[in-house]
Every structure is written in structure tokens, then in C-alpha cells.
Design a protein around this motif. Sequence first.
Motif, PDB file in Angstrom:
ATOM      1  N   UNK A   7       0.836  -1.197   0.000  1.00 26.99           N
ATOM      2  CA  UNK A   7       0.000   0.000   0.000  1.00 26.99           C
ATOM      3  C   UNK A   7       0.881   1.261   0.000  1.00 26.99           C
TER       4      UNK A   7
ATOM      5  N   UNK B 239       2.926   1.401  -3.364  1.00 26.53           N
ATOM      6  CA  UNK B 239       2.166   1.872  -4.521  1.00 26.53           C
ATOM      7  C   UNK B 239       1.842   3.364  -4.408  1.00 26.53           C
TER       8      UNK B 239
ATOM      9  N   UNK C 209      -7.843  -1.644  -9.844  1.00 28.59           N
ATOM     10  CA  UNK C 209      -8.506  -1.209  -8.612  1.00 28.59           C
ATOM     11  C   UNK C 209      -9.560  -2.227  -8.205  1.00 28.59           C
ATOM     12  N   UNK C 210     -10.324  -2.666  -9.178  1.00 32.23           N
ATOM     13  CA  UNK C 210     -11.376  -3.629  -8.885  1.00 32.23           C
ATOM     14  C   UNK C 210     -10.789  -4.906  -8.296  1.00 32.23           C
TER      15      UNK C 210
ATOM     16  N   UNK D 289      -7.936  -5.259  -6.677  1.00 28.59           N
ATOM     17  CA  UNK D 289      -7.450  -5.000  -5.312  1.00 28.59           C
ATOM     18  C   UNK D 289      -8.641  -4.942  -4.349  1.00 28.59           C
ATOM     19  N   UNK D 290      -9.724  -4.298  -4.777  1.00 28.25           N
ATOM     20  CA  UNK D 290     -10.908  -4.175  -3.920  1.00 28.25           C
ATOM     21  C   UNK D 290     -11.522  -5.545  -3.648  1.00 28.25           C
TER      22      UNK D 290
ATOM     23  N   UNK E 180      -4.425   1.348  -4.233  1.00 30.48           N
ATOM     24  CA  UNK E 180      -4.960   0.881  -2.935  1.00 30.48           C
ATOM     25  C   UNK E 180      -5.952   1.874  -2.349  1.00 30.48           C
TER      26      UNK E 180
ATOM     27  N   UNK F 154      -7.603   3.981  -4.037  1.00 30.17           N
ATOM     28  CA  UNK F 154      -8.764   3.901  -4.918  1.00 30.17           C
ATOM     29  C   UNK F 154      -9.646   2.717  -4.537  1.00 30.17           C
ATOM     30  N   UNK F 155      -9.013   1.573  -4.247  1.00 31.21           N
ATOM     31  CA  UNK F 155      -9.779   0.379  -3.866  1.00 31.21           C
ATOM     32  C   UNK F 155     -10.530   0.619  -2.562  1.00 31.21           C
ATOM     33  N   UNK F 156      -9.889   1.313  -1.613  1.00 34.85           N
ATOM     34  CA  UNK F 156     -10.575   1.659  -0.356  1.00 34.85           C
ATOM     35  C   UNK F 156     -11.837   2.462  -0.644  1.00 34.85           C
TER      36      UNK F 156
ATOM     37  N   UNK G 272     -13.534   2.578  -3.387  1.00 33.63           N
ATOM     38  CA  UNK G 272     -14.513   1.752  -4.101  1.00 33.63           C
ATOM     39  C   UNK G 272     -15.278   0.859  -3.118  1.00 33.63           C
TER      40      UNK G 272
END
Lengths: 319, 319
Positions: free
Chosen positions: A35, A38, A270-271, A273-274, B306, B308-310, B312
Amino acid sequence: MTFEVGELVAGARAGRPRAVARLISLVEGASPRLREVMAALAPHTGHAYVVGLTGSPGVGKSTCTSALVGAYRRAGKRVGVLAVDPSSPFSGGALLGDRIRMGEHATDPGVYIRSMATRGHLGGLAWAAPQAVRVLDAAGCDVIFVETVGVGQSEVEVAAQADTTVVLLAPGMGDGVQAAKAGILEVGDVFVVNKADREGADATVRELNHMLGLGEARAPGDWRPSVVKAVAARGEGVDEMVAALDKHRAWLEEHGALAARRVRRAALEVETIAVTALRERMADPSGDARLTALAERITAGTLDPYTAADELVAGLTGE
Amino acid sequence: MTFEVGELVAGARAGRPRAVARLISLVEGASPRLREVMAALAPHTGHAYVVGLTGSPGVGKSTCTSALVGAYRRAGKRVGVLAVDPSSPFSGGALLGDRIRMGEHATDPGVYIRSMATRGHLGGLAWAAPQAVRVLDAAGCDVIFVETVGVGQSEVEVAAQADTTVVLLAPGMGDGVQAAKAGILEVGDVFVVNKADREGADATVRELNHMLGLGEARAPGDWRPSVVKAVAARGEGVDEMVAALDKHRAWLEEHGALAARRVRRAALEVETIAVTALRERMADPSGDARLTALAERITAGTLDPYTAADELVAGLTGE
């Protein structure tokens, strides 16, 4: 092991191979500190051109990649290679293989070669490969090749997450049909019929043209895939491959499609990772107990998997 | 197309091949009515013994499966075959191939053979295969073979979601090493060295014993994988394969491990359905707009994936 993320990132940006290797190992190991990594890399990415390469085992993916690396190096570009093909001599930690096959490139400071194994991690290849690409991108690579075997669903998808995707074939009975079945034809922007000195090369090209033409009618603004013949092991067709890559890149830029592709790729990243984060929550002790209780009711035949999934999601999202 | 779920399910339970085929097509097509189908099937599942088969292209997976089908049919069992191997003559909708290769079984009402293509669906193989197995289970199959090519990450995982997983190898340079790289050795309960009349069969068996022995020391209650030699095309070693499958099944039952495996498999199935549902929400119009906005900030270098994933996940779960 303690380490300074800032220091590693600075090292990678300065082109130190050890720092690059260390960062990619953090990706492979799904380090909780990714995290931070990145976040530190983000402002330094978006420069590299990403080329996905895929094809059945034995079509000569590594040889083609190596030939392309040579061509881009001669043009003064910094090059990264990420091999996530389990059957590739580059991958599975086969460093010796890397050195043998990438002979001329192994000691070239302008080339990073990395094989990746991501077995066992929840998100798998789809989670790890884009983050490894991000590392190579921030390390100043102009071009990054992502090589995967075109047999598995995840592997083909990873190769498709590129600016330009190259699908390799080799002459031989039914190879095109096999590729079509495996779903790799639809991801190709450029097709290379490698080992074109073998019997049947022209037939493979014809078959390929036929199969590509069989798709829906192309809209006027749509890309028409290039087909190139090569004998990568002898350096034949390499200039043509580079020209085909350049042509596709120019087309993407002209049509504003490059930015759109990259946004779509970032969205998928992103998707993934989510989704992985959500799966980790499902697998944490409280989530796992709930999931196991649901699974026990399913094996007893008293609950169906959709209703169980509803309950799981409700628990996760507090609905 | 309108249809009555109750009628289809009743048809499948009565062993009508068309009803079975129709239900599996609903799985392939990710029909919104699967929820109803699975609810109707739930009370009728849990009877079948599920055998996963995997191995590199060319090791003879279809031939072995066909030989095993014959053996179980002679024992009076109803058998299902689900082929999700894109290079298999069973799959990719290659019905003609099915008939040719499964010659003796194609017209046998006690055998369901089905190839599956799930390209393009969000959840892919991991989502579809267990639901197809559920259909065959409810249709009264005693044994279900799930055949996948042992090259892709998703494909190997699907074969591993079984009561007993068979890994096939064939003699030949480095095949064992390739298998180890691809991660298929670790999923095997039973190993079959097929084409054992070829040179190098004994070396492959030795290499396999060596690699399997290299794993961590086995706890006293742990299963020791069986290694069987076969020439499936000539029917040699088929009884030994069946004996190895029976032995593993008996071991699972003795150790209470069968129920545990099935609960774990159901848990994975539920998790995959839940994750797919969450991904669908991310891809719905409002989710998609949010995701695209995040992705645009990433490609601009102003946001990391990361964070961004949070955002989302927070949007999805209302945190």
C-alpha cells in the motif's frame, strides 16, 4: 525484515536492479506494505508502454520477447520483461534459464527481467501483474513486456491488460483452432506466426486471416489486427514485429484509445485490489466462521449457494 | 425463452439428458434464473463423488477420463464428465470430438458428457464449474469427472476443488519439473503417469516420487499420494487408477476428511458467487462511473490503486 519504502522507491527510480527486484518480491509476497509502496510509486508511473505477449506453449514466446528486447535496446529504450508463464524458461524462479535464454540481455543494465510466481495468493496473477508492471514503470522502463502462457483463463486476461497485446502462433495442425478455443484470438492486436520457416506457415497465416475476418464487421474506426511472420530465433521478422507494435501504438494515440485503454486497465486493477480486500475480509476469523457455517448448511442440502452468498455479502456490507 | 425451472429440475432428476444440458447451458450463460435453479437443486445434491483431473496438454487426459468412465459404467455407476479444458477434444463445444473420443459412451444413457466454455463471464471457471457439478449431482451421477488443463491458475484451482484430484503426467523431458512450476503437483491426491509404454516412464515415476517426497514431512494422519502407471489408450492401468481413487476415498471417509473437504468446497463456491455479485455491483452503471473516475485519477498519477480500492469498497459497503 525492516526496510524503508522511500529508500527502495528512490533506489528503483534511480535504476538500481536490487531495489527493483526487492519491490517486485514485495508484490509476489503480497506484502502488507505494498500500500505504501504503490502510494510512493503512483506519481512516477504512466510512462511505460506495456506490451502483453501470449501464445500456446512451444510457440517461442521467450525467443520472440528476447528478440524484441534486443530491438528496443538498439533503439536506446529501457526495457522491462515480466514473465508470468509457468512453462517459460524465464519464470518459476528459473534464473539460470533466464540467463541462458536472455543471454545477451542478462548483464545489460538497461533491461530488467523478472519472472513471477504468485501461486497461493488470493488475487493471483490478476492482482500481482499490474503492480509489478507499476514497479517497472516507475523504474524508468520505456517498454514493458508481460509474457504469459495462452492456455489459462487468468493468464490470457493478464496479457490482455496491455497497451498492445501480441498473440503468437506457430505453424502446425490446428494451432489456430486451439488458440480460438482458448480465447486468445480475441485479445490480439498484433499476431505473430513464429517459426515461419516450418512447413504450414502460410496455411497458418491464411487460417488466421480467415478466423480474424470471421469476427463481426469492423466499424470504420476499429483496429484491424496485423499479422506478421517471423523466425525469432534467427532474428527474422523482428523489425516487422516492432513496426506492427509501433503501428498499433500510433493508431491508439490517433484515436484517443490509448488513454481509454489505460483507464480501463487501472479500473480493473482497482477492482481486483478491492475484490481481494473483500475476499480477505471473508477469510478473516469472524468472516471464516460465518462462511463455514453457511457451507455446512449447503453440504447438508438445506441451503443453496446463492442465498448463502447473499447472507455473506450482507454480513460484509452491514446491510 | 421462457421455461419452468421446476420442470427442468424435475427433468434433470429424472435423468433426461436434454434437461441436464439445458441447466448446464444456463450456468454457462450465467442466467439470472440460476438462483432459482440452484435453490431447487440444493436438496438433491451431495450424493456424487467428484474427481478432478488435470495435467499438461498432451498427457492424455481425455483418454484417461474415457477409460475411467468405462470402468465406472461397468460397475453400474452413473457418470458425469465436465470438460473445461480448452485444448480438450471434449470442450469448446466440440461435440463431434466428444462423440469420436468418447465413442463407446456417447450413446450410453448412464453417462453425461459436457464441455463448458465460460469465457467472458466475470467469475469465470471458478464460478461456473461448481454449479455445473451441482446439476450433474442432482441428475443422479454417482461419480463426476471434472477435467481441466493443468496450465492455467484458474484451471488448476477448478480441478483441485474435488473430493479426489488426479494429476496426469506423461514420460518426457522435464515434464515433472514443468508440472511443479505450474503448481499442479501440490493439488494431486493421485498421480497417473500415462503413456507408460514410452521411454522414460520409470524415470518420470522416480522423479515424481522424489518431488512428492521433497514436500514437508507428512504428519502421521496425512494422505500419501498414490502414483499409478497407465497406458489409458490400451486400457492398461485403469483398474489401478480406480483402485487408487477408491483408496483415497476410503482414506477421506476414515479420517472424516471428506465432509471437511466438501464444506471447504462449498465455502469457496459461496465466496466466488458473493465476490462475483460484488464485482457486478462495481460494474453496474453507478459503480462503473465511480470506478472510472478513480481510474482516471490513477492514470493521471494523482491516486494510488490501494487508496482507490478503499474508496470503491467504501462506496459499495456504505462505510
